[in-house]
Design an enzyme around this catalytic site. Structure first.
Site, PDB file in Angstrom:
ATOM      1  N   ASP A 170     -10.576   3.432   1.470  1.00  0.00           N
ATOM      2  CA  ASP A 170     -11.039   3.210   2.938  1.00  0.00           C
ATOM      3  C   ASP A 170     -11.876   3.839   3.616  1.00  0.00           C
ATOM      4  OD1 ASP A 170      -9.717   0.675   2.608  1.00  0.00           O
ATOM      5  OD2 ASP A 170      -7.816   1.109   3.360  1.00  0.00           O
ATOM      6  N   LYS A 208       0.762  -1.421  -0.053  1.00  0.00           N
ATOM      7  CA  LYS A 208       0.093  -0.042  -0.100  1.00  0.00           C
ATOM      8  C   LYS A 208       0.954   1.253  -0.096  1.00  0.00           C
ATOM      9  CE  LYS A 208      -4.439  -1.304   2.197  1.00  0.00           C
ATOM     10  NZ  LYS A 208      -5.371  -1.334   2.766  1.00  0.00           N
TER      11      LYS A 208
END
Length: 281
Positions: free
Chosen positions: A102, A66
């Site tokens: 997210d 990520k």
């Protein structure tokens, strides 16, 4: 055939392919969603292939890439830049565009229960990557206070400082220092650690006897569906929001970025629930 997928290592646990494939089938799209488990040494080569082959519309990114993937991208959105973490990449005309869905996915999971962050006092348990994304999204959505409960004060202080940079009150606390009286002051509790995940049983140390039906408990962990943290809330009659909901809503946002079409989070949740309960065929 155009392709979507997820990169990371390991990927054996990921249910994202099943969620996206269900949406692809429902919409009748000429797409596949695949798992690409990459060794670190092959990440750069894979991304170069993505730029040139033209078949891949985009992909999700999970642990451990990520943050590492940022150096290979041509552009990132505001969320990804602030978090220095990407969970969605869109491939467009040979360029790689990075996003982080997210935080917005979590806000949508709250909204589906009629829960608005505005004016709330919130307790975030943990200070990892997902906790950062969710906390900053809540701060930008108007939360009055977001306190961070941790075992490691250094990381917790970093997250509290990031929340304060958004103009929202925040302090860092150790789990063992949170009293029953203090817990009652928060209306929303978010479990942002890996505790309770399959293979990592347990829950953060809190005075759970102080929970009431007025509390809202949300867990970022989605497997199992009923984590020990959520079970404590259930026993108190609190409102419960499982990690599967965040997974579905952030996944639907990714799907829309790739295709321009809504990803149908309710279908994703239904498939995910059946998968986790061993009922999916």
């Amino acid at each position: 055939m155009r392709r979507l997928g997820i990169i990371g290592n390991p990927l054996g646990h990921s249910i994202s392919p099943a969620l996206h494939e269900a949406v692809i089938r429902k919409l009748g799209l000429d797409l596949t969603y695949e798992k690409w488990e990459l060794e670190q040494a092959s990440l750069s080569r894979f991304l170069q292939q993505v730029r040139t082959d033209g078949e891949i519309l985009g992909f999700n990114v999970t642990i451990p890439y990520k943050k590492e993937i940022l150096q290979y991208l041509d552009q990132t959105d505001e969320e990804a830049a602030a978090l220095e973490a990407v969970n969605t990449v869109v491939c467009k005309n040979g360029r790689l565009l990075g996003y982080n869905t997210d935080g917005q996915g979590f806000l949508e999971s709250l909204a589906s229960h009629g829960v608005k962050p505005e004016g709330r006092s919130i307790l975030m348990l943990g200070s990892g990557g997902a906790a950062f994304g969710v906390s900053l999204a809540l701060a930008r959505a108007g939360a009055a206070r977001i306190d961070i409960a941790v075992r490691n004060m250094e990381k917790g202080q970093q997250l509290a400082a990031s929340v304060r940079s958004q103009g929202v009150h925040s302090q860092c606390l150790l789990f063992q220092d949170i009293s029953a009286e203090a817990l009652r002051k928060y209306s929303l509790l978010i479990q942002g650690t890996s505790l309770g995940m399959k293979g990592n049983p347990g829950r953060p140390e809190l005075p759970y006897e102080a929970l009431t039906p007025d509390h809202i408990l949300a867990d970022i962990v989605y497997n199992p569906l009923d984590t020990p943290f959520l079970e404590a809330g259930k026993n108190a009659g609190a409102t419960l929001i499982s990690g599967l909901e965040m997974l579905a809503y952030q996944g639907a946002r990714s799907f829309r970025l790739w295709t321009g079409i809504s990803g149908d989070p309710l279908l994703m949740m239904d498939v995910g629930r059946k998968l986790l309960e061993g009922r999916y065929e």
